[in-house]
Write a protein that holds these residues in place. Structure first.
Motif, PDB file in Angstrom:
ATOM      1  N   SER A  18     -90.848 -75.993-105.170  1.00 33.25           N
ATOM      2  CA  SER A  18     -90.719 -76.945-104.060  1.00 33.25           C
ATOM      3  C   SER A  18     -91.868 -77.947-103.986  1.00 33.25           C
ATOM      4  O   SER A  18     -92.010 -78.643-103.003  1.00 33.25           O
ATOM      5  N   TYR A  19     -92.661 -78.017-105.019  1.00 33.21           N
ATOM      6  CA  TYR A  19     -93.814 -78.919-105.006  1.00 33.21           C
ATOM      7  C   TYR A  19     -93.437 -80.329-105.466  1.00 33.21           C
ATOM      8  O   TYR A  19     -92.562 -80.510-106.303  1.00 33.21           O
ATOM      9  N   ASP A  20     -94.114 -81.307-104.883  1.00 35.49           N
ATOM     10  CA  ASP A  20     -93.970 -82.706-105.294  1.00 35.49           C
ATOM     11  C   ASP A  20     -94.998 -82.943-106.400  1.00 35.49           C
ATOM     12  O   ASP A  20     -96.201 -82.938-106.145  1.00 35.49           O
ATOM     13  N   VAL A  21     -94.531 -83.114-107.604  1.00 37.54           N
ATOM     14  CA  VAL A  21     -95.393 -83.219-108.778  1.00 37.54           C
ATOM     15  C   VAL A  21     -96.395 -84.357-108.635  1.00 37.54           C
ATOM     16  O   VAL A  21     -97.598 -84.180-108.852  1.00 37.54           O
ATOM     17  N   ASP A  22     -95.913 -85.534-108.262  1.00 36.50           N
ATOM     18  CA  ASP A  22     -96.780 -86.708-108.155  1.00 36.50           C
ATOM     19  C   ASP A  22     -97.837 -86.530-107.060  1.00 36.50           C
ATOM     20  O   ASP A  22     -99.017 -86.826-107.260  1.00 36.50           O
TER      21      ASP A  22
END
Length: 191
Positions: free
Chosen positions: A30-34
């Motif tokens: 669920s992480y936002d890579v950027d």
């Protein structure tokens, strides 16, 4: 200092799940890579985010249609954001193929090409140690000194405090991880 962030997607997901899950937002990647890459680069004064590179294995559609669709959707979004994506595969036994080698080769190549001053490897995988050592040798032959960091989710008593050999270890705490939550739903619709 130009900061290159290389993210081992499966390693990050499984470490976060071990540290703070398995339920809730930790039950899937669920992480936002950027957002996470830029947050990690900003932790050290003087570091400026330059590029994000993301690596993950994806199971075959026939072996695991849910995770195949999830990763296909998430990787499509990352490419649209301008993130370099390496899509390896996950074999029947659940092992990634090609991911670690690709990340290691990209680190060595980026060192040779002089594209960064700081490399943050988002992983705890000791297999990246030789690539870090080789990158240091290459940089030394170029008359440069580089900084290497290994960043990973950490919760005392649940995950190891040790990172990639030859790097400075950066513990990603739950608050930092949670601040990089990606609200998009990449999961396939239920049929």
């Amino acid at each position: 200092m130009r900061t290159l962030v290389l993210i081992d997607g499966q390693n990050l997901y499984h470490l976060a799940r071990t540290a703070w899950g398995p339920g809730g937002a930790y039950g899937w990647p669920s992480y936002d890579v950027d957002k996470l890459a830029k947050a990690l680069a900003a932790l050290t004064p003087g570091q400026t985010w330059a590029e994000t590179r993301f690596y993950t294995g994806v199971p075959d559609q026939t072996a695991n249609p849910f995770w195949n669709a999830f990763w296909t959707n998430k990787l499509r979004r990352l490419r649209q954001q301008g993130v370099y994506v390496y899509r390896g595969r996950i074999n029947i036994g659940g092992q990634e193929k090609g991911v670690d080698v690709s990340l290691a080769l990209d680190l060595v190549n980026a060192t040779y090409m002089r594209t960064y001053d700081v490399a943050i490897i988002v992983s705890q995988d000791a297999d990246f140690g030789p690539a870090v050592r080789l990158s240091k040798i290459i940089a030394q032959s170029q008359g440069r000194t580089l900084t290497f960091q290994s960043a990973f989710p950490f919760e005392r008593g649940k995950t190891s405090p040790r990172g990639v050999p030859g790097t400075n270890w950066v513990h990603i705490d739950q608050a930092t991880y949670d601040s990089c939550y990606d609200p998009r739903n990449y999961r396939p619709p239920k049929v």
